[in-house]
Each structure stands twice: as C-alpha cells, then as structure tokens.
Motif scaffolding. Sequence first.
Motif, mmCIF file in Angstrom:
data_model
loop_
_atom_site.group_PDB
_atom_site.id
_atom_site.type_symbol
_atom_site.label_atom_id
_atom_site.label_comp_id
_atom_site.label_asym_id
_atom_site.label_seq_id
_atom_site.Cartn_x
_atom_site.Cartn_y
_atom_site.Cartn_z
ATOM 1 N N GLY A 32 -1.289 -1.216 1.667
ATOM 2 C CA GLY A 32 -0.592 -2.405 2.137
ATOM 3 C C GLY A 32 -0.379 -3.464 1.084
ATOM 4 O O GLY A 32 0.635 -4.185 1.119
ATOM 5 N N CYS A 33 -1.295 -3.587 0.126
ATOM 6 C CA CYS A 33 -1.122 -4.625 -0.893
ATOM 7 C C CYS A 33 0.071 -4.311 -1.787
ATOM 8 O O CYS A 33 0.778 -5.232 -2.238
ATOM 9 N N VAL A 34 0.319 -3.032 -2.040
ATOM 10 C CA VAL A 34 1.490 -2.644 -2.827
ATOM 11 C C VAL A 34 2.760 -2.871 -2.012
ATOM 12 O O VAL A 34 3.742 -3.444 -2.492
ATOM 13 N N ARG A 35 2.728 -2.427 -0.764
ATOM 14 C CA ARG A 35 3.875 -2.622 0.145
ATOM 15 C C ARG A 35 4.255 -4.098 0.243
ATOM 16 O O ARG A 35 5.424 -4.463 0.090
ATOM 17 N N ASP A 36 3.274 -4.952 0.496
ATOM 18 C CA ASP A 36 3.565 -6.373 0.703
ATOM 19 C C ASP A 36 4.043 -7.055 -0.575
ATOM 20 O O ASP A 36 4.856 -7.980 -0.525
ATOM 21 N N THR A 37 3.556 -6.602 -1.714
ATOM 22 C CA THR A 37 4.027 -7.159 -2.982
ATOM 23 C C THR A 37 5.505 -6.855 -3.181
ATOM 24 O O THR A 37 6.294 -7.723 -3.567
ATOM 25 N N ILE A 120 5.569 4.008 3.735
ATOM 26 C CA ILE A 120 5.548 2.685 3.096
ATOM 27 C C ILE A 120 4.133 2.245 2.745
ATOM 28 O O ILE A 120 3.944 1.284 1.992
ATOM 29 N N ASN A 121 3.133 2.943 3.320
ATOM 30 C CA ASN A 121 1.735 2.652 2.998
ATOM 31 C C ASN A 121 1.154 3.682 2.036
ATOM 32 O O ASN A 121 -0.001 3.565 1.628
ATOM 33 N N ALA A 122 1.955 4.686 1.680
ATOM 34 C CA ALA A 122 1.484 5.741 0.773
ATOM 35 C C ALA A 122 2.000 5.481 -0.638
ATOM 36 O O ALA A 122 2.440 6.389 -1.344
ATOM 37 N N LEU A 123 1.941 4.232 -1.040
ATOM 38 C CA LEU A 123 2.377 3.823 -2.371
ATOM 39 C C LEU A 123 1.159 3.448 -3.210
ATOM 40 O O LEU A 123 0.196 2.864 -2.693
ATOM 41 N N ALA A 124 1.206 3.784 -4.477
ATOM 42 C CA ALA A 124 0.141 3.403 -5.407
ATOM 43 C C ALA A 124 0.782 2.663 -6.580
ATOM 44 O O ALA A 124 1.976 2.812 -6.850
ATOM 45 N N MET A 125 -0.009 1.851 -7.268
ATOM 46 C CA MET A 125 0.540 1.089 -8.389
ATOM 47 C C MET A 125 -0.492 0.992 -9.509
ATOM 48 O O MET A 125 -1.668 0.711 -9.276
ATOM 49 N N LYS A 126 -0.036 1.220 -10.704
ATOM 50 C CA LYS A 126 -0.880 1.067 -11.886
ATOM 51 C C LYS A 126 -0.962 -0.411 -12.271
ATOM 52 O O LYS A 126 -0.164 -1.225 -11.808
ATOM 53 N N THR A 127 -1.898 -0.738 -13.124
ATOM 54 C CA THR A 127 -2.027 -2.137 -13.554
ATOM 55 C C THR A 127 -0.802 -2.591 -14.354
ATOM 56 O O THR A 127 -0.545 -3.782 -14.483
ATOM 57 N N SER A 128 -0.040 -1.636 -14.847
ATOM 58 C CA SER A 128 1.186 -1.966 -15.583
ATOM 59 C C SER A 128 2.305 -2.404 -14.653
ATOM 60 O O SER A 128 3.354 -2.883 -15.113
ATOM 61 N N GLY A 129 2.097 -2.241 -13.340
ATOM 62 C CA GLY A 129 3.137 -2.560 -12.376
ATOM 63 C C GLY A 129 3.982 -1.367 -11.993
ATOM 64 O O GLY A 129 4.869 -1.476 -11.132
ATOM 65 N N GLU A 130 3.733 -0.207 -12.591
ATOM 66 C CA GLU A 130 4.490 0.996 -12.251
ATOM 67 C C GLU A 130 4.052 1.510 -10.884
ATOM 68 O O GLU A 130 2.859 1.750 -10.648
ATOM 69 N N VAL A 131 5.021 1.668 -9.991
ATOM 70 C CA VAL A 131 4.741 2.137 -8.631
ATOM 71 C C VAL A 131 4.854 3.654 -8.585
ATOM 72 O O VAL A 131 5.859 4.235 -9.034
ATOM 73 N N GLN A 172 5.874 -6.629 12.938
ATOM 74 C CA GLN A 172 5.492 -7.468 11.802
ATOM 75 C C GLN A 172 6.519 -7.454 10.679
ATOM 76 O O GLN A 172 6.774 -8.473 10.045
ATOM 77 N N LEU A 173 7.095 -6.278 10.425
ATOM 78 C CA LEU A 173 8.007 -6.132 9.289
ATOM 79 C C LEU A 173 9.473 -6.161 9.695
ATOM 80 O O LEU A 173 10.347 -6.183 8.838
ATOM 81 N N ASP A 174 9.731 -6.132 11.015
ATOM 82 C CA ASP A 174 11.106 -6.052 11.518
ATOM 83 C C ASP A 174 11.758 -4.754 11.032
ATOM 84 O O ASP A 174 12.898 -4.747 10.540
ATOM 85 N N PHE A 175 11.023 -3.633 11.191
ATOM 86 C CA PHE A 175 11.487 -2.318 10.766
ATOM 87 C C PHE A 175 11.816 -1.457 11.991
ATOM 88 O O PHE A 175 11.300 -1.676 13.082
#
Length: 407
Positions: A32-37, A120-131, A172-175
């Motif tokens: 969720g933190c990646v999604r919301d960002t 949309i919740n199965a996303l990961a992100m590196k510290t470089s910002g690469e999703v 919540q997301l209007d999806f």
Amino acid sequence: MILTQLPPEFEAARPVLDTITAAGYEAYFVGGCVRDTILGKPLHDVDIATSAFPAEVKALFKRTVDTGIEHGTVMILDHGTGYETTTFRTESSYQDYRRPDSVTFVRSLQQDLQRRDFTINALAMKTSGEVVDLFDGLADLKAGVLRAVGVAEDRFHEDALRMMRAIRFASQLDFDIESTTERAIQDNAALLSKIAVERTRVEWEKLLTGQAPKRGLAALLATDLYRYMPKMADQRAALVTLCDLPDWQLPDTASAWTLMAWLTGCRERQQISRLLKAWKTSNELIMHVEAASHALAALKAYGRLTARENFDVGHTALKTANQVATLLGFGQSQAELDQAYSALPIHDKHELAVNGGDLLRAGLVTPGPAMGQILAACLAAVINGKVKNERAELLDFARMVADSKSD
C-alpha cells in the motif's frame, strides 16, 4: 517506472533497506505504501519485504522485536521508528479461509508478490525509486481498476476478507472492480461469514467513510456480499436508499453508524445498541450513536432540540446528528445549533453549583434516593432556565422541592 521524488517516510527508512542490501539480500518497499505514493496520497505506514530470513534480519540490527516472526515479520527499531520487515514467503492451503495452515520463507520476490490480494497492492519499489511491477499493477492503477492477482477465487479462498477489501478499495480509491474479480466475490460471498466481525467492521467503516462510498455500496449490492454482514441480510432497501442519496461523504465512523442506524430503522436505544453490539463496536461509540440518533429524530420532527435535549446529547453528538441530517435533507444551520448549545447555563452536571454534600449540610436531606431526586430537579431547573446556577438560589429551590416531597 522510476519515482524521482520519494516521500520523507521512505527517505527515513532508506538506511534499513541499505543495511539489508549491503549484506547481500534483497529489500523493497511493498504494498500500500508504494500504491499510495504513486497515487499521490499520504502514507500511513511503510512496509518492507526482504529475501533475508527472520534470523538473518535480526542479526543485522541491534534492536528488533518479534512482532510476527512465525509469519516472517520482524520490527526493526531505527532512530525511534519501527519498521515492519517481512521475509518473502509462500503460503499453504487455507482451511478456515482466514489464515494459512503454514508459511514457507523463500528468496523470490515474485513468489512473495503473487500471494498478495490485488495487482495494485503487488507492487515493490527499490530505494532508487524504481517500481517493480510483475502483475501489471501500474496499468490497473492508471485505469482505476481493482483486479485480483492471479485467480480471484484462489485469493478469496486464502482470505475471505479480501472480498470486503475489494469493496472498500472501490470506495476509498474511487476504482472499478474488474468483472472477473467481482464475479468471484459474488460466487464466494458466503465465505465472509467465516471472518471475524471485527475485521469485517474495519473494512465496512472505511467503505462508508471513503471518497466514493456509492461506488463501494454499488459493488456490495451487486455481489450480495452484504447478506453475510451482521444484521444486514434483510437490509437491501436501506443500502439502496443510501446508494441513491445525492453525492455524499461521511467524516467519521460515528456519523457512519448514526446514518446506518437511521436507515435500518433503529430508533430506540435498545435497537441501536443491538445493531452496534452485533458489529462489536466500543461502548463509547454506542453511547455516541444513541445520543446522535436521539438528536437526529428531534431535528427531523422539530428542526431543533429542547434545552434539555441539547444538554443530554452534548455538542459532539449534536454535530454528528446534523451532519447526518444534512445528508438526509433536513439538516439545520450548524452555527445556530452551536449557538443554542453554547447558550445553555451549564454543559455538564458537575458544573451544578450544589452537590449532595451541600444538601446534607443544609439539613435538607439524608443520604438516599431523595438526594438524587432533588439534585436531578435542581439540574433540570438550571438547564431550563428556571433557576440560576448559584448556590443560594439552588438551596432555596432544593428546600422547596424537599418540602413538596414531605407533604
């Protein structure tokens, strides 16, 4: 996708991930933190997933807490902040549709992400910002679509609460909920009855207070999921009415439950209490909704509250009642209601200028029921403006009441 500007929450957590990766393991921000960002929404927490097993994580940091180590979760304490860090894992069968029978720690990010609920919740992100997007979650985010990862029915059999989460995210997301995912919810709706009421309640409250609650409610009705929610099986008409109200948003759970009590025909305190107890809400919330519901009925019938009703309901519940009344089409000027409440001589019974000790010292009563009755009469007289809230006047009034009781 590469995010060039990361929120400060990620920057603060960067040393944790850097420590893990420097030791030769993988580590990512996930969920969720990646999604919301990506959506530009504020973050509520930062979750980290890693290829390091729990013991390996603990060996890298001085301060950790085993918050859920049997499921691979270790809390890393860094500069006063705790970061939940979970080992990549796969899960076995789910006999109770709530919890896996067992989990297996793995080194593969893909295996970990494929057990998650929605793309949309199965996303990961590196510290470089690469999703890292292995299940087209970015496309679904862009399209405003909720889609289960893999086979929707499998995801809902793993944890039936995910069906409620889909409905909640729609609000919540209007999806939109993707058609195959929505059909799987409808086919498996009965499984929701196997979920603890408290877990369902959290999702229901978030749905009602979301930015697009009508979208979530439409999905709830379309899938018949509401039939397996406490006290809601025969409330389709109430939900349809709610769905048909002009565009609305509720500010908090108190207003949500006050509205639901009203629409489901709960007017008496006992009815309201039974409804909210079935949902296992707090006693504090029950009392608030009972008071707000009383005020709501008064606003509907008379457009105002008496002085005594204002006093008994209290300002917070009165505001809740008027928020709901406004949605229902009979709200009043909040400024005028506030003014009427402010004009009360007192706002709490402890502000009464006499107490039981004063009555005893004045020789008006002896300890017992009569004392409470006289104090109640004094309180009512002050609230209604018949007697000033001054000790001498109240003792005179109390003497008169005591004399009348002795006749």
